[in-house]
Design a protein around this motif. Structure first.
Motif, short mmCIF file in Angstrom:
data_model
loop_
_atom_site.label_atom_id
_atom_site.label_comp_id
_atom_site.label_asym_id
_atom_site.label_seq_id
_atom_site.Cartn_x
_atom_site.Cartn_y
_atom_site.Cartn_z
N ARG A 62 0.83 -1.22 0.00
CA ARG A 62 0.00 0.00 0.00
C ARG A 62 0.86 1.26 0.00
NH1 ARG A 62 -4.80 -1.32 4.39
NH2 ARG A 62 -5.72 -3.07 3.26
N GLN A 63 1.93 1.26 0.80
CA GLN A 63 2.79 2.43 0.86
C GLN A 63 3.51 2.65 -0.47
OE1 GLN A 63 2.77 4.60 3.39
NE2 GLN A 63 3.99 5.88 2.05
N ILE A 64 3.95 1.58 -1.09
CA ILE A 64 4.60 1.70 -2.41
C ILE A 64 3.61 2.26 -3.43
CG2 ILE A 64 5.54 0.36 -4.34
CD1 ILE A 64 6.78 -1.51 -2.19
N GLU A 65 2.38 1.79 -3.39
CA GLU A 65 1.35 2.26 -4.32
C GLU A 65 1.09 3.76 -4.14
OE1 GLU A 65 -2.17 -0.30 -5.50
OE2 GLU A 65 -3.09 1.11 -4.09
N VAL A 66 0.91 4.19 -2.91
CA VAL A 66 0.65 5.61 -2.63
C VAL A 66 1.85 6.46 -3.05
CG1 VAL A 66 0.35 7.28 -0.76
CG2 VAL A 66 -1.02 5.21 -0.80
N THR A 67 3.04 6.03 -2.69
CA THR A 67 4.26 6.79 -3.00
C THR A 67 4.48 6.87 -4.51
OG1 THR A 67 5.23 6.10 -0.91
CG2 THR A 67 6.74 6.93 -2.58
N ALA A 68 4.30 5.77 -5.22
CA ALA A 68 4.49 5.76 -6.67
C ALA A 68 3.50 6.69 -7.36
CB ALA A 68 4.37 4.34 -7.21
N ASN A 69 2.24 6.68 -6.93
CA ASN A 69 1.23 7.56 -7.53
C ASN A 69 1.54 9.03 -7.25
OD1 ASN A 69 -0.60 5.87 -9.02
ND2 ASN A 69 -1.21 5.01 -7.07
N GLN A 70 2.01 9.34 -6.05
CA GLN A 70 2.41 10.72 -5.74
C GLN A 70 3.60 11.13 -6.58
OE1 GLN A 70 3.06 10.58 -1.51
NE2 GLN A 70 0.95 11.10 -1.04
N PHE A 71 4.55 10.22 -6.75
CA PHE A 71 5.73 10.50 -7.58
C PHE A 71 5.32 10.82 -9.02
CE2 PHE A 71 9.03 9.12 -10.51
CZ PHE A 71 10.11 9.86 -10.06
N ILE A 76 0.45 -3.56 -7.56
CA ILE A 76 0.14 -2.17 -7.23
C ILE A 76 -0.61 -1.56 -8.40
CG2 ILE A 76 2.05 -1.85 -5.62
CD1 ILE A 76 3.52 -0.34 -7.79
N ASN A 77 -1.59 -0.74 -8.09
CA ASN A 77 -2.38 -0.06 -9.10
C ASN A 77 -1.88 1.36 -9.23
OD1 ASN A 77 -4.24 -2.26 -9.55
ND2 ASN A 77 -4.99 -1.82 -7.50
N THR A 111 8.11 -5.82 -11.97
CA THR A 111 9.36 -5.20 -11.57
C THR A 111 10.02 -6.06 -10.49
OG1 THR A 111 10.42 -3.22 -10.70
CG2 THR A 111 8.24 -3.71 -9.86
N ASP A 112 11.34 -6.08 -10.48
CA ASP A 112 12.07 -6.88 -9.52
C ASP A 112 12.37 -6.12 -8.23
OD1 ASP A 112 12.12 -9.02 -11.26
OD2 ASP A 112 13.97 -8.36 -12.20
N GLY A 113 12.38 -4.79 -8.31
CA GLY A 113 12.78 -4.00 -7.15
C GLY A 113 11.67 -3.25 -6.51
N ASP A 127 3.15 -5.78 -11.20
CA ASP A 127 3.38 -6.86 -10.25
C ASP A 127 4.74 -6.65 -9.60
OD1 ASP A 127 2.96 -9.20 -8.83
OD2 ASP A 127 3.77 -10.47 -10.42
N THR A 128 4.77 -6.53 -8.27
CA THR A 128 6.02 -6.34 -7.53
C THR A 128 6.20 -7.52 -6.58
OG1 THR A 128 5.05 -5.18 -5.65
CG2 THR A 128 5.64 -3.84 -7.56
N GLU A 129 7.33 -7.54 -5.91
CA GLU A 129 7.57 -8.62 -4.95
C GLU A 129 6.63 -8.55 -3.75
OE1 GLU A 129 11.27 -8.05 -2.41
OE2 GLU A 129 11.68 -6.70 -4.10
#
Length: 93
Positions: free
Chosen positions: A16-25, A67-68, A91-93, A61-63
């Motif tokens: 969830r945090q990756i999803e939120v951060t990526a969308n903000q980025f 993420i949407n 993505t691998d990372g 698709d991440t590890e």
């Protein structure tokens, strides 16, 4: 204890945090490309003025799980996000 809290795993919190951060980025990256913040009045009478033109969704698709992403668009198609290249679904990372 709340039933919803005990079912959430560390993986889900990270996803969830990756999803939120990526969308903000992505939103911040488009703002940098356009040179003005969202909801700013601009003069659209000039032909070379670029502005926001909606969004589309992608699933990566991440590890940590899927993420949407909400990928923003611009009118002149100059925005190419640096984080997720086109057509990449994993993505691998």
């Amino acid at each position: 204890m709340n039933q919803f809290n005990k079912d959430i795993t560390l993986n889900e919190v990270l996803r969830r945090q990756i999803e939120v951060t990526a969308n903000q980025f992505l939103q911040n990256e488009l703002t940098a490309v356009l040179g003005y913040k969202p909801h700013t009045r601009i003069d659209r009478s000039k032909d070379d003025v670029n502005y926001r033109n909606g969004t589309y969704t992608r699933t990566i698709d991440t590890e940590y799980g899927e993420i949407n992403l909400t990928i923003p668009r611009d009118r002149l198609n100059k925005f190419q996000n640096a984080l997720f290249p086109p057509y990449v679904r994993r993505t691998d990372g």
